[in-house]
Scaffold this motif. Structure first.
Motif, PDB file in Angstrom:
ATOM      1  N   ASN A   4     -14.002 -14.649  24.889  1.00 49.15           N
ATOM      2  CA  ASN A   4     -14.344 -15.484  26.029  1.00 49.15           C
ATOM      3  C   ASN A   4     -15.582 -16.344  25.757  1.00 49.15           C
ATOM      4  N   PRO A   8      -2.675 -15.428  33.888  1.00 51.04           N
ATOM      5  CA  PRO A   8      -4.037 -15.539  33.366  1.00 51.04           C
ATOM      6  C   PRO A   8      -4.962 -14.484  33.964  1.00 51.04           C
ATOM      7  N   GLN A  38     -10.592 -15.273  28.690  1.00 49.71           N
ATOM      8  CA  GLN A  38      -9.693 -15.234  27.535  1.00 49.71           C
ATOM      9  C   GLN A  38     -10.285 -14.361  26.440  1.00 49.71           C
ATOM     10  N   LYS A  47     -11.299 -18.115  34.676  1.00 54.38           N
ATOM     11  CA  LYS A  47     -10.320 -17.570  33.750  1.00 54.38           C
ATOM     12  C   LYS A  47     -11.038 -16.935  32.561  1.00 54.38           C
ATOM     13  N   LEU A  76      -8.249  -7.889  29.999  1.00 53.56           N
ATOM     14  CA  LEU A  76      -7.321  -9.012  29.864  1.00 53.56           C
ATOM     15  C   LEU A  76      -5.907  -8.590  30.262  1.00 53.56           C
TER      16      LEU A  76
END
Ligand SMILES: [Zn+2]
Length: 146
Positions: free
Chosen positions: A122, A108, A119, A117, A99
């Motif tokens: 995730n 991002p 995160q 994308k 990340l």
């Protein structure tokens, strides 16, 4: 059982055997619990210097980043898993992604494999995608069987 042991060995012997038996049961129960806890604390990490992934056993009090075996420095970050394929399906073996927020990049994080994308925590593909994958795998297996 207890009476039988007591007759053969006398009361002290019976008590000792019972204590050993209880001890063994307790030991095996706790032993198993430890094992389970250990395997769950094993996580995939990614080295921000070499971008290589490695298994790391997280211990209580550990802070990120952890020491990477590749850079031999504190450059190991928890890897996020991406289970998407480029064409929008699910896959069994995830891509491990570092990340940007961990390494101070203010943009991002994009998965290098599928371009999505990524995160923290995730999202995995929804159930429908996994059903499609299972269906594809079944067809492939059938095709191979012919
Ligand atoms: Zn991906």
């Amino acid at each position: 059982m207890f009476t039988w042991i007591r007759e053969k060995l006398g009361l002290p012997g019976a008590v000792v055997i019972c204590i050993i038996a209880v001890g063994l049961v307790a030991y095996s129960a706790f032993g198993r619990k430890d094992e389970a806890a250990e395997s769950s604390s094993e996580r995939m990490f990614i080295c921000s210097e070499t971008m290589k992934t490695f298994q790391y056993k997280v211990k209580v009090g550990d802070e990120w980043p952890v020491r990477s075996p590749y850079s031999d420095k504190e450059t190991g970050w928890p890897a996020e898993k991406c289970y998407w394929t480029r064409d929008g399906g699910a896959k069994r073996e995830p891509t491990y992604v570092l990340l940007n927020e961990y390494i101070g990049k203010d943009e991002p994080t994009i998965c290098p494999d599928c371009g999505r994308k990524v995160q923290r925590n995730n999202q995995r593909p929804p159930a429908g995608k996994w059903r499609e994958l299972a269906e594809r795998e079944k067809q492939q297996a059938a095709a191979q069987g012919d």
